[in-house]
Design a protein around this motif. Structure first.
Motif, mmCIF file in Angstrom:
data_model
loop_
_atom_site.group_PDB
_atom_site.id
_atom_site.type_symbol
_atom_site.label_atom_id
_atom_site.label_comp_id
_atom_site.label_asym_id
_atom_site.label_seq_id
_atom_site.Cartn_x
_atom_site.Cartn_y
_atom_site.Cartn_z
ATOM 1 N N PRO A 189 0.902 -0.946 -0.172
ATOM 2 C CA PRO A 189 -0.354 -0.373 0.160
ATOM 3 C C PRO A 189 0.710 1.152 -0.313
ATOM 4 C CG PRO A 189 -0.632 -1.800 2.159
ATOM 5 C CD PRO A 189 0.051 -2.257 1.038
ATOM 6 N N ASP A 190 1.971 0.794 0.000
ATOM 7 C CA ASP A 190 2.615 3.008 -0.180
ATOM 8 C C ASP A 190 3.691 2.844 -0.879
ATOM 9 O OD1 ASP A 190 5.012 0.449 1.031
ATOM 10 O OD2 ASP A 190 5.743 1.115 2.550
ATOM 11 N N VAL A 191 2.965 2.258 -1.833
ATOM 12 C CA VAL A 191 4.142 1.447 -2.983
ATOM 13 C C VAL A 191 3.436 2.596 -3.982
ATOM 14 C CG1 VAL A 191 4.849 0.346 -4.319
ATOM 15 C CG2 VAL A 191 5.240 -0.422 -2.060
ATOM 16 N N VAL A 192 4.045 3.225 -4.830
ATOM 17 C CA VAL A 192 4.338 3.799 -6.138
ATOM 18 C C VAL A 192 4.737 3.573 -7.620
ATOM 19 C CG1 VAL A 192 3.606 5.988 -7.831
ATOM 20 C CG2 VAL A 192 3.337 5.999 -5.434
ATOM 21 N N ARG A 193 4.279 2.890 -8.776
ATOM 22 C CA ARG A 193 5.047 2.665 -9.882
ATOM 23 C C ARG A 193 5.063 4.064 -10.505
ATOM 24 N NH1 ARG A 193 1.772 -1.315 -13.878
ATOM 25 N NH2 ARG A 193 1.549 1.116 -14.773
ATOM 26 N N LEU A 194 6.162 4.130 -10.791
ATOM 27 C CA LEU A 194 6.679 4.453 -12.188
ATOM 28 C C LEU A 194 6.715 4.218 -13.813
ATOM 29 C CD1 LEU A 194 8.857 6.951 -10.641
ATOM 30 C CD2 LEU A 194 6.469 7.105 -10.767
ATOM 31 N N SER A 195 6.517 4.475 -14.437
ATOM 32 C CA SER A 195 7.413 4.410 -16.078
ATOM 33 C C SER A 195 7.804 6.000 -16.574
ATOM 34 C CB SER A 195 5.980 3.819 -16.616
ATOM 35 O OG SER A 195 6.354 3.444 -18.085
ATOM 36 N N ILE A 196 8.940 5.804 -16.756
ATOM 37 C CA ILE A 196 9.274 6.929 -17.462
ATOM 38 C C ILE A 196 8.526 7.348 -18.739
ATOM 39 C CG2 ILE A 196 11.664 8.462 -16.902
ATOM 40 C CD1 ILE A 196 10.370 7.219 -14.268
ATOM 41 N N GLY A 197 9.716 8.413 -19.068
ATOM 42 C CA GLY A 197 9.446 8.200 -20.639
ATOM 43 C C GLY A 197 10.196 8.743 -20.823
ATOM 44 N N LEU A 198 9.980 9.955 -22.304
ATOM 45 C CA LEU A 198 11.505 10.687 -23.096
ATOM 46 C C LEU A 198 11.537 12.134 -22.758
ATOM 47 C CD1 LEU A 198 10.153 8.312 -26.267
ATOM 48 C CD2 LEU A 198 11.978 7.824 -23.923
ATOM 49 N N GLU A 199 10.868 12.493 -21.753
ATOM 50 C CA GLU A 199 11.128 13.966 -20.790
ATOM 51 C C GLU A 199 12.804 14.248 -20.862
ATOM 52 O OE1 GLU A 199 6.541 12.589 -20.389
ATOM 53 O OE2 GLU A 199 9.071 11.988 -20.351
ATOM 54 N N ASP A 200 12.628 15.558 -20.308
ATOM 55 C CA ASP A 200 13.889 16.050 -19.811
ATOM 56 C C ASP A 200 14.232 15.218 -18.839
ATOM 57 O OD1 ASP A 200 15.796 17.614 -18.577
ATOM 58 O OD2 ASP A 200 15.887 18.580 -19.749
ATOM 59 N N PRO A 201 14.984 14.562 -17.910
ATOM 60 C CA PRO A 201 14.400 14.062 -17.018
ATOM 61 C C PRO A 201 14.512 14.717 -15.476
ATOM 62 C CG PRO A 201 17.094 13.488 -17.293
ATOM 63 C CD PRO A 201 15.527 14.148 -18.951
ATOM 64 N N ALA A 202 15.190 16.093 -15.695
ATOM 65 C CA ALA A 202 15.036 17.485 -14.828
ATOM 66 C C ALA A 202 14.067 18.118 -14.477
ATOM 67 C CB ALA A 202 16.331 18.512 -15.406
ATOM 68 N N ASP A 203 13.129 17.442 -16.048
ATOM 69 C CA ASP A 203 11.595 18.507 -15.635
ATOM 70 C C ASP A 203 10.529 17.360 -14.241
ATOM 71 O OD1 ASP A 203 12.289 20.548 -17.033
ATOM 72 O OD2 ASP A 203 11.333 19.012 -19.188
ATOM 73 N N LEU A 204 11.468 15.822 -14.580
ATOM 74 C CA LEU A 204 10.657 15.397 -14.202
ATOM 75 C C LEU A 204 11.011 14.984 -13.303
ATOM 76 C CD1 LEU A 204 10.580 11.981 -17.083
ATOM 77 C CD2 LEU A 204 8.739 13.704 -16.386
ATOM 78 N N ILE A 205 12.010 15.025 -12.330
ATOM 79 C CA ILE A 205 12.411 14.889 -11.363
ATOM 80 C C ILE A 205 12.146 16.720 -10.424
ATOM 81 C CG2 ILE A 205 13.967 15.325 -9.682
ATOM 82 C CD1 ILE A 205 16.384 13.959 -11.997
ATOM 83 N N ALA A 206 12.100 17.623 -11.124
ATOM 84 C CA ALA A 206 11.356 18.643 -10.568
ATOM 85 C C ALA A 206 9.566 18.687 -10.395
ATOM 86 C CB ALA A 206 11.525 19.306 -11.129
#
Length: 430
Positions: free
Chosen positions: A401-418
């Motif tokens: 229940p405390d877990v989130v799933r991510l599927s990382i795409g092709l965007e700028d990774p700095a924007d994803l981290i922000a």
């Protein structure tokens, strides 16, 4: 000097694609036709008797879909392939010739939640049963196989946790028992992992994900290695024994390495009707042309995001196999040497409620039940894709229940981290 085989990047563009003989069109046309004209009565009879390969009716075969099947077989290193309307359809199509009432599948307990439900609930209506086992426990896997087992099933990279299966060890066990190994290669794609080279008999895909890559169509595929001896025992009568619907034809005796492929079309698609449409096949063919480029970028971005999350004090654990801290890091080098794909999970120390708040506060990430898109995606599996499972099953599948799933795409990774950073601040209060 022997000719070398084309490289992966060449195959992903050219395999199955030839200039259209009627028009010279270079891209594979969308053959939007239900049926195909026979040359004469003898030609029609030969097609229906499986004495000649050709087109009858698009529930069975279609030229656009055939091009995709040829490409998928080439990319996976298989003898043949059969496309279906979805990944779930492909799983049924893969198991249909192998199973029967009273028989069972031994499956990994780390599977996509929808697959767990399909195997544990829906298959029971066919009289099939499933034994779920931790495939990292090889002794438990071997002990689960009995005289009624007809398939071993796992994912190369498990959805949602990104765990990598030791396909070499698992295939050695299935081989010892004369049982086919079926591997879902959706999360890895054939660019990152080729399960047949590690002993898989059949490879299944949800082409909806990385293969198409843009979230536009659904589709599935079964790739046949052509290496399994279906006549070595009496366990697989659909392939080794006379088929009444074709005047006693024995598929394995007649078609050899392509026996499973022909059976899946001539019986599976004929009677189950889980056909891929031509337009979906066309979109998937176009997506595959850039598969290697996209998968490289997916892996680069995922590693950057995973490293950032691992260092964040609000985060408990990160499951990405590309991290040196992962117990699957060394296995990745052997099974998926080009990268660990872009699917993984992370837990929040603040628990369930913080996960829900995180989901509600992301901006760049899309909250959808999909993966392998060019866009980065996020979901709380315990309340969505895996909500049908008990909490103990969720934990076993890696989606507590405390877990989130991510599927990382092709965007700028700095924007994803922000985006994750601001959402975590709102979710965790700091």
């Amino acid at each position: 000097m022997a000719e070398s085989s084309p490289g992966f990047e060449t195959l992903q563009i050219h395999a199955g694609a030839r200039p259209d003989p009627a028009t010279g069109a270079r891209q594979v046309p969308i053959y939007q036709s239900t049926a195909y004209v026979f040359r004469d009565a003898d030609h029609a009879a030969a097609l229906f008797n499986l004495q000649e390969v050709g087109y009858i009716y698009s529930r069975l075969t279609n030229p656009t879909v055939s091009a995709l099947q040829e490409r998928m077989a080439a990319l996976e290193g298989g003898a043949g392939a059969i496309c279906a309307s979805s990944g779930h359809a492909a799983q049924i199509l893969a198991l249909f010739p192998l199973m029967g009432p009273g028989l069972n599948v031994v499956a990994s307990n780390r599977l996509y939640g929808g697959t767990v439900t399909q195997f544990s609930q829906t298959f029971r209506r066919f009289g099939w049963s499933t034994k779920f086992v931790d495939f990292d426990d090889l002794d438990a896997l071997e002990a689960a196989i009995d005289e009624n087992t007809r398939a071993v099933f796992c994912e190369s990279i498990a959805n949602p946790g990104g765990y990598i299966t030791d396909l070499d060890a698992v295939s050695a066990i299935s081989d010892r028992h004369g049982i086919p190994l079926v591997v879902d290669n959706t999360t890895a794609s054939p660019y990152l992992c080729r399960p047949i080279e590690h002993g898989a008999t059949l490879v299944v895909h949800s082409m909806t994900k990385y293969l198409t890559g843009n979230g536009t169509v659904t589709g599935g595929c079964v790739v046949d290695s052509g290496k399994f001896d279906w006549s070595a025992s009496d366990k697989f009568p659909s392939l080794s024994q006379p088929e009444p619907a074709y005047h006693g034809l024995k598929f394995h005796e007649t078609f050899g390495p392509l026996s499973f492929t022909f059976h899946a079309i001539a019986v599976g698609l004929r009677d189950l009707g889980m056909t891929l449409n031509a337009q979906a096949a066309h979109y998937t063919l176009m997506g595959i042309e850039t598969l290697s480029l996209r998968m490289d970028r997916h892996c680069i971005n995922a590693l950057k995001v995973a490293k950032w999350l691992e260092a964040d004090p609000r985060v408990g654990t990160v499951t990405y196999a590309g991290l040196e801290s992962s117990p699957y890091y060394n296995r990745m080098a052997r099974i998926c040497p080009k990268g660990a794909s872009s699917l993984f999970t992370f837990s929040l120390k603040a628990g369930y409620d913080a996960c829900v708040k995180l989901i509600d506060n992301v901006g760049l990430f899309s909250h959808v039940a999909n993966l392998g898109d060019a866009r980065s995606l996020i979901i709380h599996s315990a309340s969505t894709t895996h909500r049908q499972l008990s909490e103990s099953q969720q934990i076993a599948a890696g989606v507590a229940p405390d877990v989130v799933r991510l599927s990382i795409g092709l965007e700028d990774p700095a924007d994803l981290i922000a985006d994750l950073d601001q959402a975590l601040t709102k979710a965790c209060g700091s």
